[in-house]
Design a protein around this motif. Structure first.
Motif, PDB file in Angstrom:
ATOM      1  N   SER A 134       0.874  -1.514   0.068  1.00  0.00           N
ATOM      2  CA  SER A 134       0.178  -0.133   0.019  1.00  0.00           C
ATOM      3  C   SER A 134       0.981   1.222   0.042  1.00  0.00           C
ATOM      4  O   SER A 134       0.410   2.205  -0.545  1.00  0.00           O
ATOM      5  CB  SER A 134      -0.791  -0.056   1.335  1.00  0.00           C
ATOM      6  N   ALA A 135       1.816   1.203   0.856  1.00  0.00           N
ATOM      7  CA  ALA A 135       2.755   2.384   0.789  1.00  0.00           C
ATOM      8  C   ALA A 135       3.508   2.512  -0.563  1.00  0.00           C
ATOM      9  O   ALA A 135       3.635   3.730  -0.863  1.00  0.00           O
ATOM     10  CB  ALA A 135       3.659   2.313   1.989  1.00  0.00           C
ATOM     11  N   ARG A 136       3.821   1.648  -1.129  1.00  0.00           N
ATOM     12  CA  ARG A 136       4.609   1.933  -2.360  1.00  0.00           C
ATOM     13  C   ARG A 136       3.506   2.114  -3.703  1.00  0.00           C
ATOM     14  O   ARG A 136       4.047   3.055  -4.632  1.00  0.00           O
ATOM     15  CB  ARG A 136       5.084   0.362  -2.850  1.00  0.00           C
ATOM     16  N   ARG A 137       2.346   1.783  -3.436  1.00  0.00           N
ATOM     17  CA  ARG A 137       1.187   2.186  -4.426  1.00  0.00           C
ATOM     18  C   ARG A 137       0.824   3.788  -4.064  1.00  0.00           C
ATOM     19  O   ARG A 137       0.391   4.518  -4.971  1.00  0.00           O
ATOM     20  CB  ARG A 137       0.038   1.582  -4.489  1.00  0.00           C
ATOM     21  N   ALA A 138       0.872   4.207  -2.918  1.00  0.00           N
ATOM     22  CA  ALA A 138       0.344   5.605  -2.463  1.00  0.00           C
ATOM     23  C   ALA A 138       1.050   6.699  -3.140  1.00  0.00           C
ATOM     24  O   ALA A 138       2.587   6.558  -3.176  1.00  0.00           O
ATOM     25  CB  ALA A 138       0.057   5.512  -1.156  1.00  0.00           C
ATOM     26  N   THR A 139       0.465   7.817  -3.346  1.00  0.00           N
ATOM     27  CA  THR A 139       0.986   8.902  -3.790  1.00  0.00           C
ATOM     28  C   THR A 139       1.822   9.445  -2.887  1.00  0.00           C
ATOM     29  O   THR A 139       3.086  10.001  -2.942  1.00  0.00           O
ATOM     30  CB  THR A 139       0.081   9.971  -4.268  1.00  0.00           C
ATOM     31  N   LEU A 140       1.295   9.363  -1.712  1.00  0.00           N
ATOM     32  CA  LEU A 140       1.991  10.128  -0.403  1.00  0.00           C
ATOM     33  C   LEU A 140       1.560   9.115   0.997  1.00  0.00           C
ATOM     34  O   LEU A 140       0.329   8.703   0.911  1.00  0.00           O
ATOM     35  CB  LEU A 140       1.296  11.458  -0.248  1.00  0.00           C
ATOM     36  N   ILE A 141       2.536   9.285   1.844  1.00  0.00           N
ATOM     37  CA  ILE A 141       2.104   8.368   3.014  1.00  0.00           C
ATOM     38  C   ILE A 141       2.539   9.298   4.016  1.00  0.00           C
ATOM     39  O   ILE A 141       3.282   9.987   4.245  1.00  0.00           O
ATOM     40  CB  ILE A 141       3.472   7.242   3.135  1.00  0.00           C
ATOM     41  N   ILE A 142       1.235   9.447   4.977  1.00  0.00           N
ATOM     42  CA  ILE A 142       1.185  10.157   6.320  1.00  0.00           C
ATOM     43  C   ILE A 142       1.598   9.362   7.266  1.00  0.00           C
ATOM     44  O   ILE A 142       1.106   8.240   7.626  1.00  0.00           O
ATOM     45  CB  ILE A 142      -0.196  10.553   6.618  1.00  0.00           C
ATOM     46  N   ALA A 143       2.812   9.714   8.127  1.00  0.00           N
ATOM     47  CA  ALA A 143       3.333   9.007   9.416  1.00  0.00           C
ATOM     48  C   ALA A 143       2.903  10.034  10.487  1.00  0.00           C
ATOM     49  O   ALA A 143       2.717  11.111  10.334  1.00  0.00           O
ATOM     50  CB  ALA A 143       4.749   8.885   9.272  1.00  0.00           C
ATOM     51  N   VAL A 144       2.101   9.105  11.674  1.00  0.00           N
ATOM     52  CA  VAL A 144       1.911   9.830  12.702  1.00  0.00           C
ATOM     53  C   VAL A 144       2.882  10.589  13.725  1.00  0.00           C
ATOM     54  O   VAL A 144       2.508  11.059  14.694  1.00  0.00           O
ATOM     55  CB  VAL A 144       0.852   9.092  13.424  1.00  0.00           C
ATOM     56  N   SER A 145       4.236  10.044  13.467  1.00  0.00           N
ATOM     57  CA  SER A 145       5.179  10.753  14.339  1.00  0.00           C
ATOM     58  C   SER A 145       6.518  10.580  13.376  1.00  0.00           C
ATOM     59  O   SER A 145       6.637   9.913  12.383  1.00  0.00           O
ATOM     60  CB  SER A 145       5.460   9.898  15.543  1.00  0.00           C
ATOM     61  N   GLU A 146       7.645  11.246  13.861  1.00  0.00           N
ATOM     62  CA  GLU A 146       8.827  11.234  13.241  1.00  0.00           C
ATOM     63  C   GLU A 146       9.456   9.863  13.296  1.00  0.00           C
ATOM     64  O   GLU A 146      10.202   9.429  12.399  1.00  0.00           O
ATOM     65  CB  GLU A 146       9.912  12.268  13.876  1.00  0.00           C
ATOM     66  N   CYS A 147       9.222   9.144  14.375  1.00  0.00           N
ATOM     67  CA  CYS A 147       9.803   7.880  14.649  1.00  0.00           C
ATOM     68  C   CYS A 147       9.081   6.985  13.371  1.00  0.00           C
ATOM     69  O   CYS A 147       9.783   6.043  12.794  1.00  0.00           O
ATOM     70  CB  CYS A 147       9.259   7.333  15.859  1.00  0.00           C
ATOM     71  N   VAL A 199       9.104   3.938   8.136  1.00  0.00           N
ATOM     72  CA  VAL A 199       8.748   3.580   6.746  1.00  0.00           C
ATOM     73  C   VAL A 199       9.766   3.948   5.630  1.00  0.00           C
ATOM     74  O   VAL A 199      10.095   3.326   4.693  1.00  0.00           O
ATOM     75  CB  VAL A 199       7.746   4.784   6.521  1.00  0.00           C
ATOM     76  N   ILE A 200      10.859   5.065   6.053  1.00  0.00           N
ATOM     77  CA  ILE A 200      11.766   5.347   5.036  1.00  0.00           C
ATOM     78  C   ILE A 200      12.822   3.910   5.033  1.00  0.00           C
ATOM     79  O   ILE A 200      13.305   3.411   3.981  1.00  0.00           O
ATOM     80  CB  ILE A 200      12.401   6.494   5.253  1.00  0.00           C
ATOM     81  N   ILE A 255      10.725   3.684   1.334  1.00  0.00           N
ATOM     82  CA  ILE A 255      10.185   4.832   0.626  1.00  0.00           C
ATOM     83  C   ILE A 255      11.012   6.085   0.677  1.00  0.00           C
ATOM     84  O   ILE A 255      11.625   6.417   1.445  1.00  0.00           O
ATOM     85  CB  ILE A 255       8.706   5.067   1.215  1.00  0.00           C
ATOM     86  N   ALA A 256      10.866   6.737  -0.627  1.00  0.00           N
ATOM     87  CA  ALA A 256      11.713   8.012  -0.702  1.00  0.00           C
ATOM     88  C   ALA A 256      11.179   8.912   0.463  1.00  0.00           C
ATOM     89  O   ALA A 256      10.078   8.969   0.526  1.00  0.00           O
ATOM     90  CB  ALA A 256      11.681   8.585  -2.088  1.00  0.00           C
ATOM     91  N   PRO A 257      12.340   9.627   1.000  1.00  0.00           N
ATOM     92  CA  PRO A 257      11.843  10.648   2.057  1.00  0.00           C
ATOM     93  C   PRO A 257      10.825  11.580   1.742  1.00  0.00           C
ATOM     94  O   PRO A 257       9.900  11.980   2.458  1.00  0.00           O
ATOM     95  CB  PRO A 257      13.028  11.277   2.462  1.00  0.00           C
ATOM     96  N   GLU A 258      10.733  12.211   0.429  1.00  0.00           N
ATOM     97  CA  GLU A 258       9.896  13.006   0.175  1.00  0.00           C
ATOM     98  C   GLU A 258       8.480  12.668   0.032  1.00  0.00           C
ATOM     99  O   GLU A 258       7.460  13.460  -0.312  1.00  0.00           O
ATOM    100  CB  GLU A 258      10.443  13.954  -1.268  1.00  0.00           C
ATOM    101  N   ARG A 259       8.361  11.241  -0.009  1.00  0.00           N
ATOM    102  CA  ARG A 259       6.882  10.840  -0.282  1.00  0.00           C
ATOM    103  C   ARG A 259       6.247  10.663   1.272  1.00  0.00           C
ATOM    104  O   ARG A 259       5.271   9.875   1.344  1.00  0.00           O
ATOM    105  CB  ARG A 259       6.873   9.647  -0.937  1.00  0.00           C
ATOM    106  N   VAL A 260       6.992  10.668   2.249  1.00  0.00           N
ATOM    107  CA  VAL A 260       6.662  10.447   3.513  1.00  0.00           C
ATOM    108  C   VAL A 260       6.615  11.750   4.539  1.00  0.00           C
ATOM    109  O   VAL A 260       7.626  12.267   4.653  1.00  0.00           O
ATOM    110  CB  VAL A 260       7.276   9.417   4.365  1.00  0.00           C
ATOM    111  N   VAL A 261       5.349  12.157   4.823  1.00  0.00           N
ATOM    112  CA  VAL A 261       5.233  13.522   5.699  1.00  0.00           C
ATOM    113  C   VAL A 261       4.710  12.913   7.101  1.00  0.00           C
ATOM    114  O   VAL A 261       3.670  12.383   7.313  1.00  0.00           O
ATOM    115  CB  VAL A 261       4.065  14.158   4.891  1.00  0.00           C
ATOM    116  N   THR A 262       5.092  13.664   8.005  1.00  0.00           N
ATOM    117  CA  THR A 262       4.664  13.651   9.389  1.00  0.00           C
ATOM    118  C   THR A 262       3.425  14.424   9.759  1.00  0.00           C
ATOM    119  O   THR A 262       3.672  15.789   9.558  1.00  0.00           O
ATOM    120  CB  THR A 262       5.961  13.816  10.384  1.00  0.00           C
TER     121      THR A 262
END
Length: 379
Positions: free
Chosen positions: A141-154, A159-160, A165-172
């Motif tokens: 699912s993470a690889r298919r998503a345009t963007l991944i929301i993570a609920v903390s920096e941890c 996820v990275i 997953i590329a860092p620019e695709r994961v937002v806290t």
């Protein structure tokens, strides 16, 4: 022109706590905003419903799906049938799944929220069949998503690092704490609610599902050591039975603590009272993606002692005492210092609500709404 967002609210409808609570709070906060968005909110409606959707305005069109969440998972993730969610709810500009897994969305952009990667970081603490399922579904699912929301920096780092997953695709986007979790002014009323739950006197409070990851066996060992030092407080554990809960009760009997430990399942109003009246709140978890109970305890002004692992240090900041949850002696010493340190307790009771005020659902919704626009516009 308003954008239309597909939103999977299955967790809100089917789960009373955890991701269900997260999804309800996020939906409520999104509904309180005046963004030019329309929402198509769907959820699996067959079977037992442990939660409910919050009150939503006319911008939110709800669509109960006449199937269970297990059936949807079987179709979309086990059989991998490419039946797009549009078949059930119609067209949209982007789709947000706030609970790990993403349904087929055709060519539309999508967002998936990842709450933790405990099944990868602490695989021994995950139910084997669920772990095997998540090991496939969440990375896919993470690889298919345009963007991944993570609920903390941890969680973002996990996820990275673990999913690649590329860092620019994961937002806290940090979680918030509901405004009902706050210091109460009528302590006598709160104490009366606590007594009605069967709590006999002063107590240490722990909150979380009865499962290996919550580390209750070591907590009971630390509590037994505290009792040997003269600790008079009972231990109150709030949480339902998860998988492999039996060792907790085995340890309880082994240590002879049956008369000193109370298990409770309060509603939210009573949980606020429990936080407020506790001498100490302890959170010994081995891994958390966020750690909402620790934040709720801070918001209520409880002196907090918690694990130093995973996301918890970023949630509690300097407003709590930290310990190594794998070291019973360290846990014991930290709790003892807090139990006997009246000045330290006062300092943490004052610091907790200040730290908790940095985490609001309004901020989480604002950040999420901005991501909706960015993703819909092609980032």
């Amino acid at each position: 022109m308003p954008i239309t967002i597909g939103f999977d609210a299955t967790a809100a409808a089917r789960q009373s706590a955890g991701i269900g609570r997260y999804t309800r709070q996020l939906l409520s906060a999104l509904a309180a905003r005046d963004d030019p968005y329309n929402y198509k909110v769907c959820y699996a409606a067959a079977g037992e419903m442990m939660g409910s959707l919050p009150a939503l305005d006319s911008r939110f069109r709800t669509r109960p799906l006449p199937v269970s969440d297990r059936m949807l998972n079987a179709v979309w993730h086990r059989a991998r049938l490419p039946v797009p969610i549009q078949f059930a709810i119609g067209s949209f500009d982007l789709f947000h799944s706030p609970d790990f897994s993403l349904p087929p969305v055709g060519s539309k952009p999508s967002i998936v929220t990842v709450h933790d990667l405990a099944f990868l970081r602490r695989p021994e603490c995950a139910f084997p069949s669920l772990r095997r399922y998540l090991e496939v579904i969440v990375p896919r699912s993470a690889r298919r998503a345009t963007l991944i929301i993570a609920v903390s920096e941890c969680t973002r780092r996990d996820v990275i690092d673990l999913v690649g997953i590329a860092p620019e695709r994961v937002v806290t986007v940090l979680e918030g704490v509901d405004r009902s979790f706050r210091p109460v002014t009528d302590r006598a009323w709160a104490h009366g609610r606590v007594v009605a739950l069967g709590v006999k006197g002063r107590y240490i409070l722990a909150v979380g599902t009865l499962e290996p990851r919550k580390n209750y066996v070591r907590l009971l060992e630390a509590y037994a050591a505290l009792r040997a030092r003269g600790c008079a407080q009972e231990l109150v554990i709030v949480g339902g039975r998860g998988w492999r809960y039996e060792p907790i009760f085995d340890k309880l009997r082994e240590l002879g603590l049956q008369d000193s430990v109370t298990f409770a399942r309060p509603n939210d109003e009573d949980l606020v009272c429990l936080y407020n009246c506790a001498d100490v709140f302890v959170y010994p978890s081995l891994y958390e993606g966020f750690g909402l109970p620790a934040l709720e305890a801070l918001a209520c002004g409880a002196p907090v002692a918690c694990s130093q692992l995973s996301s918890l240090p970023e949630v509690v900041g300097d407003a709590a005492m930290l310990f190594d949850p794998t070291d019973v002696e360290d846990m014991t010493e930290t709790l003892w210092r807090l139990l006997v340190g009246a000045t330290l307790q006062r300092q943490l009771r004052q610091a907790g609500p200040v730290q908790a005020s940095r985490f609001t659902w309004a901020a989480a919704a604002a950040h999420t709404a901005d991501l909706y626009r960015r993703v819909a516009d092609g980032m």
